[in-house]
Design a protein around this motif. Structure first.
Motif, PDB file in Angstrom:
ATOM      1  N   GLU A  91     -55.736  13.453  48.726  1.00  0.00           N
ATOM      2  CA  GLU A  91     -55.542  13.315  47.271  1.00  0.00           C
ATOM      3  C   GLU A  91     -55.575  11.855  46.844  1.00  0.00           C
ATOM      4  OE1 GLU A  91     -51.895  15.231  46.500  1.00  0.00           O
ATOM      5  OE2 GLU A  91     -52.694  17.302  46.694  1.00  0.00           O
ATOM      6  N   LEU A  92     -54.930  11.009  47.653  1.00  0.00           N
ATOM      7  CA  LEU A  92     -54.924   9.577  47.315  1.00  0.00           C
ATOM      8  C   LEU A  92     -56.329   8.988  47.340  1.00  0.00           C
ATOM      9  CD1 LEU A  92     -53.300   7.040  46.677  1.00  0.00           C
ATOM     10  CD2 LEU A  92     -53.045   6.692  49.140  1.00  0.00           C
ATOM     11  N   ASN A  93     -57.108   9.435  48.324  1.00  0.00           N
ATOM     12  CA  ASN A  93     -58.485   8.927  48.399  1.00  0.00           C
ATOM     13  C   ASN A  93     -59.312   9.373  47.216  1.00  0.00           C
ATOM     14  OD1 ASN A  93     -58.050   7.510  50.775  1.00  0.00           O
ATOM     15  ND2 ASN A  93     -58.624   9.255  52.073  1.00  0.00           N
ATOM     16  N   GLU A  94     -59.088  10.655  46.782  1.00  0.00           N
ATOM     17  CA  GLU A  94     -59.822  11.129  45.600  1.00  0.00           C
ATOM     18  C   GLU A  94     -59.449  10.336  44.372  1.00  0.00           C
ATOM     19  OE1 GLU A  94     -58.960  15.231  45.366  1.00  0.00           O
ATOM     20  OE2 GLU A  94     -60.271  15.819  47.049  1.00  0.00           O
ATOM     21  N   GLU A  95     -58.165  10.073  44.194  1.00  0.00           N
ATOM     22  CA  GLU A  95     -57.735   9.267  43.052  1.00  0.00           C
ATOM     23  C   GLU A  95     -58.296   7.838  43.139  1.00  0.00           C
ATOM     24  OE1 GLU A  95     -56.000   9.943  40.349  1.00  0.00           O
ATOM     25  OE2 GLU A  95     -55.868  12.087  40.863  1.00  0.00           O
ATOM     26  N   ARG A  96     -58.273   7.371  44.336  1.00  0.00           N
ATOM     27  CA  ARG A  96     -58.778   5.993  44.535  1.00  0.00           C
ATOM     28  C   ARG A  96     -60.263   5.906  44.196  1.00  0.00           C
ATOM     29  NH1 ARG A  96     -57.359   3.737  50.244  1.00  0.00           N
ATOM     30  NH2 ARG A  96     -55.254   3.903  49.353  1.00  0.00           N
ATOM     31  N   ASP A  97     -61.072   6.961  44.582  1.00  0.00           N
ATOM     32  CA  ASP A  97     -62.514   6.944  44.281  1.00  0.00           C
ATOM     33  C   ASP A  97     -62.750   7.031  42.788  1.00  0.00           C
ATOM     34  OD1 ASP A  97     -63.080   6.705  46.935  1.00  0.00           O
ATOM     35  OD2 ASP A  97     -63.403   8.861  47.243  1.00  0.00           O
ATOM     36  N   LYS A  98     -61.986   7.880  42.121  1.00  0.00           N
ATOM     37  CA  LYS A  98     -62.144   8.006  40.672  1.00  0.00           C
ATOM     38  C   LYS A  98     -61.861   6.658  39.976  1.00  0.00           C
ATOM     39  CE  LYS A  98     -60.972  12.943  40.321  1.00  0.00           C
ATOM     40  NZ  LYS A  98     -60.004  13.937  39.781  1.00  0.00           N
ATOM     41  N   TYR A  99     -60.787   6.057  40.386  1.00  0.00           N
ATOM     42  CA  TYR A  99     -60.416   4.793  39.745  1.00  0.00           C
ATOM     43  C   TYR A  99     -61.443   3.683  40.048  1.00  0.00           C
ATOM     44  CZ  TYR A  99     -57.601   0.860  38.216  1.00  0.00           C
ATOM     45  OH  TYR A  99     -57.160  -0.272  37.579  1.00  0.00           O
ATOM     46  N   ARG A 100     -61.944   3.706  41.282  1.00  0.00           N
ATOM     47  CA  ARG A 100     -62.928   2.692  41.662  1.00  0.00           C
ATOM     48  C   ARG A 100     -64.185   2.821  40.808  1.00  0.00           C
ATOM     49  NH1 ARG A 100     -63.482  -0.268  46.274  1.00  0.00           N
ATOM     50  NH2 ARG A 100     -61.835   0.932  47.280  1.00  0.00           N
ATOM     51  N   LYS A 101     -64.640   4.085  40.593  1.00  0.00           N
ATOM     52  CA  LYS A 101     -65.835   4.310  39.774  1.00  0.00           C
ATOM     53  C   LYS A 101     -65.621   3.873  38.342  1.00  0.00           C
ATOM     54  CE  LYS A 101     -67.695   8.098  42.572  1.00  0.00           C
ATOM     55  NZ  LYS A 101     -68.032   9.545  42.600  1.00  0.00           N
ATOM     56  N   SER A 102     -64.424   4.169  37.830  1.00  0.00           N
ATOM     57  CA  SER A 102     -64.152   3.749  36.443  1.00  0.00           C
ATOM     58  C   SER A 102     -64.160   2.221  36.340  1.00  0.00           C
ATOM     59  CB  SER A 102     -62.809   4.307  35.982  1.00  0.00           C
ATOM     60  OG  SER A 102     -61.744   3.755  36.752  1.00  0.00           O
ATOM     61  N   LEU A 103     -63.618   1.541  37.355  1.00  0.00           N
ATOM     62  CA  LEU A 103     -63.623   0.065  37.335  1.00  0.00           C
ATOM     63  C   LEU A 103     -65.049  -0.486  37.444  1.00  0.00           C
ATOM     64  CD1 LEU A 103     -60.559  -0.900  39.554  1.00  0.00           C
ATOM     65  CD2 LEU A 103     -60.743  -1.006  37.075  1.00  0.00           C
ATOM     66  N   GLU A 104     -65.859   0.154  38.294  1.00  0.00           N
ATOM     67  CA  GLU A 104     -67.248  -0.325  38.431  1.00  0.00           C
ATOM     68  C   GLU A 104     -68.008  -0.133  37.129  1.00  0.00           C
ATOM     69  OE1 GLU A 104     -68.782   1.810  41.699  1.00  0.00           O
ATOM     70  OE2 GLU A 104     -67.843   0.553  43.228  1.00  0.00           O
ATOM     71  N   ALA A 105     -67.770   1.004  36.428  1.00  0.00           N
ATOM     72  CA  ALA A 105     -68.447   1.224  35.142  1.00  0.00           C
ATOM     73  C   ALA A 105     -67.993   0.194  34.114  1.00  0.00           C
ATOM     74  CB  ALA A 105     -68.144   2.651  34.648  1.00  0.00           C
ATOM     75  N   GLU A 106     -66.720  -0.111  34.134  1.00  0.00           N
ATOM     76  CA  GLU A 106     -66.221  -1.126  33.193  1.00  0.00           C
ATOM     77  C   GLU A 106     -66.790  -2.504  33.518  1.00  0.00           C
ATOM     78  OE1 GLU A 106     -61.948  -2.836  31.504  1.00  0.00           O
ATOM     79  OE2 GLU A 106     -61.996  -1.396  33.173  1.00  0.00           O
ATOM     80  N   LEU A 107     -66.879  -2.808  34.804  1.00  0.00           N
ATOM     81  CA  LEU A 107     -67.431  -4.111  35.206  1.00  0.00           C
ATOM     82  C   LEU A 107     -68.884  -4.252  34.752  1.00  0.00           C
ATOM     83  CD1 LEU A 107     -67.192  -6.751  36.806  1.00  0.00           C
ATOM     84  CD2 LEU A 107     -67.865  -5.466  38.861  1.00  0.00           C
TER      85      LEU A 107
END
Length: 1666
Positions: free
Chosen positions: A1171-1187
């Motif tokens: 679950e933590l990895n899934e949350e981490r992937d979601k957050y990482r993608k959102s940060l990359e889109a924002e970047l």
């Protein structure tokens, strides 16, 4: 020795007087010939004449001071010289009488530099220096100036008359050669100068262009006329006539010497080594070429001749190498040969009048005479000393010999009787002073290096140096013997007076030295016969107070016995032993002496012309005693003077800078006699010496190099008795001493000294062989050490030996003390910082430490001050640059860069316009507005007038026209192409600009320039506003990027990416103000921090650290938060990426031993991790889109800015284009103004030049009129004189009418008879030697001829010539009448010669007038052309037109540059005209096509007809060729044979076989021939042997045959005649036979020629065309 009358005698009120006995001096100027056996030269105040044969001297004194320049006239035997006083005079004396002929007084202020006599006539030329630089021509017999000319600033080095023509005078200087022509009209004389155009330094010529009217100026059709450089430089005066730019100036030859030739040419030598020939008439210069050959010059190269003298066929030249060269000149070449070698550099060459002798003068002053054809050829007339006389003295007793010494160390002994040199001795060192001993025949010479050389003068013909002592290393300035010759006193520059034993028997022992003040002025001694002491007085200055100091001390007679007690170890004499007393005088003295009673001091004041007497105190004193004068006498001499006493002490001799010497009574100070032997120009008298008996007085000049010997006239009475008596007493008392010392000298004790010194020399040599280099250096130093240093070293060595034990003890104690201090320093290093001592505290010498510390602090302060001043200068310069380039700019220069593309946009740096510029712009704008309003009013006035005259027109038409005109007036802006720029694109109104076609006046152009500058300022302002907006936008963009970069940086940290954040910044070019601020990071040097500041910083840091620790200790909340929750109260979303689920503890064990509970926990752990990895992937993608979004946003905004900046760059380019266009217009206007100013300058110059030429024209006209009037008056006198002569001839018979007719006829014949004057025949030898021969036009010769005529008339008037029967009274009357007739005829001849001369003068003036008139016409024509050019330039304007690219295309660029006949009109007119032309062109083309078709058919038919004719001709030619074709057998075979090629191949094969056989046969033949050749060789050898034997036999047979022939000839002469006759008969028959054969052959030839002609005529018809 003979003396001139100018010398006179010098006396006072008393009966005694002085006269010059002889003068010894050497020439500093050129030596001259007075006649063939006498030469003369100037030396000091005298002109010295030397007879070459007897070498006897005669002197002539100039009473007004030093002699200036000298010149001689050989025909008249006179000498001229000038003095050098203010407003100098020229004196002319005859020779040998030396009586003054005349005295010439001109207007020269300072000095004459050159004098020159003309050989023909009584003319003298003089040239003066500053300030006149005047050339004057004198008639020296009449004493008047005939003419003069000034040439300011021109120094002349040589001036000579043309020996063949007195009307030519050459003046040369190191930079020019000028030939002056003397023109004469009756009694008027004029000087005309012509400068010689010299070649360049390398001997080449350059074409000098006309500066005033240049002919080869280029024509510029675009930028207007090209004017001369003087007009461009703005010159309008006389300097414009000679102006040359620096690039057009070439270095010319530098003439050194010149001489005339009999052909009136000039030979000129140069510093560069070239020899020039100058034609005397046209002044054409020819550079002679040297013929290079192997000459006996020994590798020497004659670079530049110093002097040249003309001889037949060339010149004699000399240089600095001591050789005289002979230049043989032929055509334009010359050859150099050695002529004579002299020991010294030759400075002057001169031939004697008879050319039998050559005078050679050296640079030192020696004179040699080279006699042609005699032995010995070279005779030394005068041998000069090496330099001027430095010091003089008389050899005791002073009535036979005297001595001189020069600065180079040359000692000369002169004979008092006639001044001849007895002997010379060179010391090879620089000498300063000289003194002769009264007690022996020895002399002492002081030198510059501090040595004293002693010379034995017992044998005056061979003096020798007997001893030398090196006293010190300073110059010996004073050298003096006391009156009895016991001691020699030597004064040095440093104030040391050395006391030396004067007797040669004592080897000149040094007793010691007395120390006095520096700068000794004079040393005086008193040594009387009745005393046992020698009193010495020393005079020295006190510069600080302007006073003089006198020091008096005594030397006892027993000093040689007790001198060891008088001096200390260092040689200094003790003051208490020598009784030294000090005195001071309140004013400055230049000289002082002590009287023989030692009671009175006589002093010569240096600042006022007074002689003061001072009374010495009778009682002894201590310290300094102030002397006051009790008597003052005016010396009547100016300048610093010197005093001295005679031998008996009753005469006071005074001499001063004025050059006069006074002998005064020592008691009354009255002048007994005075003499002026030198002058102030030579800085007066240097020294005076009087013999013991007073009969001889020797005077030496300071700078004139002259030694004068004076003698008494009317010397007797008490004046002579006292000194003669004293002389006898002194000589009697010194006789024994002199005998002893002279015996010592005669025994040559110096030889024993040399023998004693030989072992020392050998020892030194041995030492030099077996010793090291250091020992050698020490040995050399020991040899060169002075007496003073040696005494000092001996004293030091003595002290060292005396205190050696004490020194050892002190050294031992110092070593122990040093060891103790070192131990203390080691202990100090081990202590802590508080207890540690500083290093300097261990110094024992505290005073020395303080001194060193103060010295170091002073040096540091000086260095700090220098650095501060350097920094201040740099700061000042920086402030100036900042103020000039930054602070003064209203708009600072900066740039803008794009973010992504390499574009850089710069603004326009601008200064604030000054008030003057703003006022000027406002004035011009106001003026333009006024002009616009005036134009409107003019148009309205014209419209009203036109409305009145045109009433018939409809009203509405008038209103339409008014509306159109109003619109035209409102729209006054010019189109861009005619405006010349694109300033309207920036919103700049150019309506006030004048049209480029209307700028004619200077004011309009200036106003236009001001308006254009205003437009440029406005364009720059508009662009700068746009630039500022862009700059602000970039600042905003950078701020936005920085804000977004904050979030991007957080995302990169969260994602743990290795990307770098792009951070835009302003560069230094965008913010240039940053360069004015020095950042701390830019300073590479370590910053100096004072100790107090360093301590303060450390204290503050410690306090801050303590406060922070205290705050950390008291914050329990912060510690709890950090320990329990990691420093945060809640978990942020960004922390998900860093969250880690802890592993259970059992996972460390193997999974095989896990329990069920542990397995469940492991599954829960895996689920949480997933679950933590899934949350981490979601957050990482959102940060990359924002970047990515943020980066895209930054990229888009910066690219938009780059596009905007790109547009701004294009705007910048366009603005710069507009600025350049306006600046180009300004430059064109400035160029037109400059050209207009140059044209005005040229016009002003031409007007000034025209006025100058008009003035010259008026002067020449006046000169012509005056010459005509003089000629008419002179001609009238001539006609009257001629008429009187004719009347005398006609009235002869009337006067003797009473006498019988036959007597009258006889008398008339005698009346017509004239005596024959026999010209003196010159000796053939002299005629061949003298190249100039008879000099024409000599005034002396004319007078001599007239005297001879009168003498011959006296012979004719003798009573013996009287005819028989004539009354003696009638005869006397007849003689008087005939004499009157002869005198009248001579007057007529003279008048006729003068008339011819005046007519030639008038002709020259007319030619000059015509030349000036031509120049005036030329200037007027040039002025008219210039005015036309000026008007054309003002109308021919340069305009600037904007053209679109591609609108004008021309192949030849030259077409763009030549618009000579072009006009500028509107483009629409050309387009309409082109349309009409195009329509008409189409019509013309159509008609031309129709006519072309018709002509085409005609041309085609004509072409076909011509084609047929040509074919017919071709066929006929072919038929003819076939008919005339030659068919050989080969061609027939070729035509008839079908296989011709096969047949040819067969023949080729056969030929090859044949060739092979032939080659084989040839080889066999060659071998056979070789064999045969060998056989023949053998046979040849045999034949040679046989022939040799036969030749031997033949010789014998020939002998026999010859004998037989002799017998036959003797016996058979008859047979010989018969053989000859028979031979002649056979020859005759052969000749007849050959003649017969030739006739037959001639007939056969005629027959054959007829046959040939017949055959030719027979074949002639075959050439007819078929």
């Amino acid at each position: 020795m003979a003396q001139g009358r100018e010398e006179g005698s010098f006396s006072s009120a008393s009966s005694a007087s002085l006269s010059v006995r002889w003068v010894q001096g050497f020439p500093k100027q050129n030596v001259h010939f007075v006649n063939d056996s006498t030469i003369c030269y100037a030396s000091g105040n005298f002109v010295i004449f030397i007879n070459i044969e007897t070498k006897k001297k005669t002197v002539l004194q100039c009473m007004n001071g030093i002699v200036g320049v000298v010149a001689t006239n050989i025909p008249y035997e006179v000498v001229a010289f000038s003095d050098r006083k203010l407003r100098p005079l020229i004196y002319i004396y005859n020779f040998p009488g030396l009586a003054r002929r005349t005295k010439l007084k001109g207007n020269v202020l300072l000095d004459y530099t050159l004098l020159s006599f003309s050989y023909c006539g009584t003319y003298l030329a003089s040239y003066s220096s500053l300030p006149e630089f005047e050339l004057a021509l004198w008639n020296w017999e009449l004493g008047v100036i005939l003419c003069k000319k000034s040439q300011p600033g021109v120094d002349v080095s040589q001036m000579t008359f043309n020996p063949m023509n007195w009307r030519q005078l050459c003046l040369s200087s190191p930079s020019s050669v000028t030939v002056w022509t003397i023109e004469r009209s009756n009694q008027e004389h004029y000087l005309k100068a012509k400068s010689v155009k010299l070649p360049m330094e390398d001997g080449s010529y350059f074409n000098e262009k006309d500066i005033i009217f240049p002919e080869s100026l280029p024509k510029d059709l675009i930028y207007g006329p090209v004017l001369p450089l003087s007009a461009i430089a703005g010159l309008v005066g006389e300097e414009a006539e000679t102006f040359r730019p620096k690039d057009d100036l070439y270095p010319l030859l530098h003439p050194t010497m010149h001489c005339w030739t009999p052909q009136s040419e000039l030979y000129v030598g140069s510093e560069e080594g070239h020899l020039l020939v100058i034609n005397g008439e046209n002044l054409k210069v020819t550079v002679l070429e040297k013929i290079e050959d192997i000459s006996p010059m020994g590798g020497r190269n004659l670079i530049s001749p110093i002097t040249i003298a003309y001889q037949k066929g060339g010149v004699l030249a000399s240089g600095i190498d001591g050789f005289v060269y002979s230049f043989t000149i032929k055509d334009a070449n010359y050859k150099v040969e050695d002529f004579l070698q002299v020991e010294e550099p030759v400075e002057h060459l001169m031939f004697s009048p008879s050319y039998k002798m050559l005078l050679i003068q050296t640079g030192k002053g020696s004179i040699y005479i080279y006699t042609f054809g005699e032995e010995p050829t070279l005779d030394k007339i005068l041998e000069a000393c090496d330099g001027k006389f430095q010091a003089i003295d008389l050899i005791t007793p002073g009535n036979q010999y005297c001595m001189t010494v020069t600065y180079s160390g040359e000692v000369c002994i002169w004979w008092i009787e006639d001044g001849t040199c007895v002997s010379r001795l060179s010391l090879n060192t620089h000498a300063t002073v000289l003194a002769c001993s009264p007690s022996s025949f020895s002399a002492a010479v002081g030198t510059v290096n501090g040595s004293v050389h002693f010379i034995d003068v017992l044998e005056t013909e061979s003096p020798e140096e007997i001893h030398m002592v090196h006293l010190c290393d300073n110059e010996i300035q004073h050298l003096l013997y006391d009156q009895r010759g016991m001691y020699l006193l030597a004064g040095t520059l440093e104030g040391h007076i050395f006391v030396i034993n004067a007797k040669p028997s004592s080897s000149f022992q040094i007793f010691g030295f007395v120390e006095v003040d520096k700068g000794i002025l004079q040393i005086a001694t008193v040594s009387l016969l009745e005393t046992d002491i020698v009193e010495v007085m020393v005079l020295s200055p006190i510069p600080e107070t302007g006073r003089s100091k006198l020091e008096i001390f005594t030397l006892p007679k027993i000093l040689p016995l007790v001198f060891a007690t008088f001096a200390d170890e260092r040689g200094r004499m003790r003051d208490e032993f020598i009784h030294k007393f000090l005195y001071e005088v309140e004013h400055s003295l230049s000289s002082a002496v002590l009287d023989f009673q030692s009671h009175i001091i006589y002093g010569f004041c240096s600042e006022v012309p007074y002689i003061c007497c001072y009374q010495l105190p009778k009682q002894e004193h201590r310290g300094v005693y102030i002397l006051k004068p009790y008597q003052k006498v005016q010396s009547k001499q100016y300048g610093p003077g010197m005093l001295s006493l005679s031998g008996h002490g009753l005469w006071l001799i005074t001499r001063a800078k004025c050059g006069t010497m006074h002998i005064r009574d020592v008691h009354t100070l009255e002048t007994l006699v005075r003499c002026r032997s030198h002058s102030h120009q030579g800085h007066g008298i240097q020294s005076v010496r009087i013999s013991l008996d007073g009969q001889t007085i020797l005077v030496n000049g300071r700078d004139d190099g002259t030694l004068v010997c004076l003698r008494w006239r009317r010397f007797g009475g008490s004046l002579a008795g006292d000194i003669i008596q004293y002389c006898q007493l002194l000589l009697a008392s010194l006789s024994s001493t002199m005998d002893d010392e002279n015996i010592h000298l005669s025994l040559k004790q110096r030889e024993s000294m040399d023998i004693e010194s030989e072992p020392t020399v050998y020892e030194d040599v041995k030492l030099s062989i077996h010793s090291s280099q250091d020992e050698l250096i020490q040995q050399v130093a020991k040899k060169e050490i002075s007496w003073l240093e040696r005494k000092s070293q001996e004293a030091i060595e003595k002290e060292v030996k005396l205190f050696s034990n004490k020194r050892k003890e002190i050294k031992r104690e110092i070593k122990a003390l040093a060891k103790t201090v070192l131990n203390m320093m080691e202990e100090n290093e081990a202590e802590n910082n508080v207890a540690k001592l500083e290093q300097r505290e261990f110094g024992l010498d505290l005073d020395e430490l303080d001194r060193l510390q103060k010295e170091s602090e002073r040096e540091v302060a000086e260095i700090r001050k220098d650095v501060e001043m350097h920094n201040l200068a740099k700061s000042y310069l920086a402030e100036i640059i900042k103020e000039e380039c930054w602070n003064s700019m209203a708009v600072k220069g900066r740039a803008l860069k794009c973010f992504h593309i390499p574009y850089v946009v710069e603004n326009f740096p601008m200064k604030e316009r000054t008030e003057e510029e703003l006022k000027e712009v406002k004035r011009v704008l106001q003026l333009k507005k006024i002009e616009t309003e005036c134009l409107k009013l003019r148009k309205e006035i014209i419209e009203v007038q036109s409305a009145i005259t045109m009433v018939k027109k409809p009203h509405h038409e008038e209103e339409d026209e008014e509306d159109d005109e109003d619109m035209a007036i409102k729209d006054t802006r010019l189109p861009n192409y005619l405006l010349g720029s694109l300033c309207t694109d920036f919103g700049i109104h150019a309506s006030l600009l004048s049209s480029q076609l209307e700028l004619h006046s200077r004011e309009e152009k200036i106003n236009q320039i001001i308006l254009l500058k205003d437009i440029i300022y406005k364009v720059k302002t508009v662009f700068n506003n746009e630039f500022d907006a862009a700059y602000k936008q970039k600042e905003f963009e950078i701020i936005r990027v920085k804000e977004r970069n904050v979030r991007i940086q957080e995302i990169i940290l969260d994602l743990e990416l290795e990307e770098s954040v792009w951070l835009p910044e302003f560069d230094d070019c965008e913010k240039p103000e940053r360069t004015l601020v020095v950042e701390s990071s830019e300073i590479t040097a370590q910053k100096h921090i004072p100790p107090w500041q360093k301590a303060k910083t450390e204290l503050i840091a410690a306090q801050k650290m303590e406060q922070w620790l205290q705050s950390q200790a008291n914050s329990t909340r912060h510690r709890a938060l950090m320990d329990m929750m990691g420093g945060v109260l809640e978990v942020k979303k960004e922390d998900i990426l860093r969250m880690v689920i802890p592993q259970p503890a059992f996972m460390a064990k193997p999974d095989a031993i896990w329990t069920e509970e542990e397995r469940k926990q492991f599954k829960d752990y895996e689920k949480k991790v997933k679950e933590l990895n899934e949350e981490r992937d979601k957050y990482r993608k959102s940060l990359e889109a924002e970047l990515k979004k943020l980066q895209n946003s930054i990229q888009e905004s910066t690219q938009n800015f780059d596009e905007y900046l790109k547009r701004l760059f294009e705007r910048r380019v366009k603005a710069e284009m507009v600025v350049n266009q306006e600046e180009l217009k300004i430059n064109n206007l400035l160029f037109s103004l400059l050209l207009d100013e140059e044209l005005s300058t040229r016009e002003t110059f031409l007007n000034n030049y025209l006025l100058k030429k008009q003035e010259e024209k008026s002067q020449t006209t006046e000169a012509i009129q005056k010459a005509k009037d003089d000629l008419d008056l002179y001609k009238e006198h001539y006609d009257n004189l001629l008429a009187e002569d004719k009347v005398m001839d006609r009235s002869f018979k009337k006067e003797f009418s009473e006498a019988p007719s036959h007597q009258v006829d006889m008398l008339y014949k005698l009346f017509k008879r004239r005596p024959r004057i026999h010209k003196p025949k010159t000796h053939s030898e002299s005629a061949t030697l003298v190249p100039f021969g008879e000099r024409p036009g000599s005034g002396k010769l004319n007078k001599d001829a007239l005297a001879q005529l009168m003498k011959a008339m006296d012979d004719l008037d003798n009573i013996n010539n009287m005819p028989e029967g004539v009354d003696p009274l009638v005869w006397n009357h007849f003689c008087v009448t005939r004499r009157m007739k002869v005198e009248n005829e001579q007057k007529v001849k003279q008048k006729a010669a003068g008339l011819v001369e005046m007519m030639a003068f008038l002709r020259k003036r007319v030619d000059e007038d015509e030349k000036v008139q031509e120049e005036i016409e030329k200037v007027s024509h040039e002025l008219i052309l210039l005015q036309e050019e000026k008007v054309k330039f003002q109308l021919n304007l340069t305009i600037q037109i904007l053209l679109k690219q591609g609108q004008v295309e021309l192949e030849n660029f030259q077409l763009l540059l030549e618009y000579a006949d072009a006009i500028l009109i509107n483009k629409t007119i050309i387009e309409d005209l082109n349309a009409v032309i195009r329509t008409q062109g189409h019509k013309k083309v159509a008609s031309m096509m129709e006519s072309k078709d018709i002509h085409k058919g005609i041309f085609q038919i004509e072409w076909e007809h011509k084609k047929m004719e040509m074919e017919m001709e071709d066929l006929n030619q072919r038929a003819w060729d076939i008919q005339m074709l030659f068919f050989s057998r080969e061609r027939q075979k070729y035509l008839s044979e079908p296989n011709y090629e096969t047949l040819v191949a067969i023949q080729i094969g056969i030929m090859e076989q044949t060739i092979a056989v032939i080659d084989k046969t040839h080889k066999k033949n060659v071998e056979n021939r070789k064999k045969l050749l060998k056989k023949l060789g053998k046979v040849s050898n045999q034949k040679d042997v046989a022939n040799y034997s036969l030749s031997c036999n033949l010789q014998e047979e020939l002998v026999a045959v010859s004998e037989r022939k002799d017998i036959s000839n003797a016996m058979g002469s008859q047979l010989t005649f018969e053989k000859i006759a028979k031979g002649q008969y056979e020859n005759m028959m052969d000749q007849q036979k050959l003649t017969h054969i030739s006739k037959e052959q001639a007939e056969q030839i005629l027959v054959l020629q007829a046959e040939v002609e017949r055959l030719r005529l027979k074949t002639y018809p075959a050439l007819i065309q078929m």
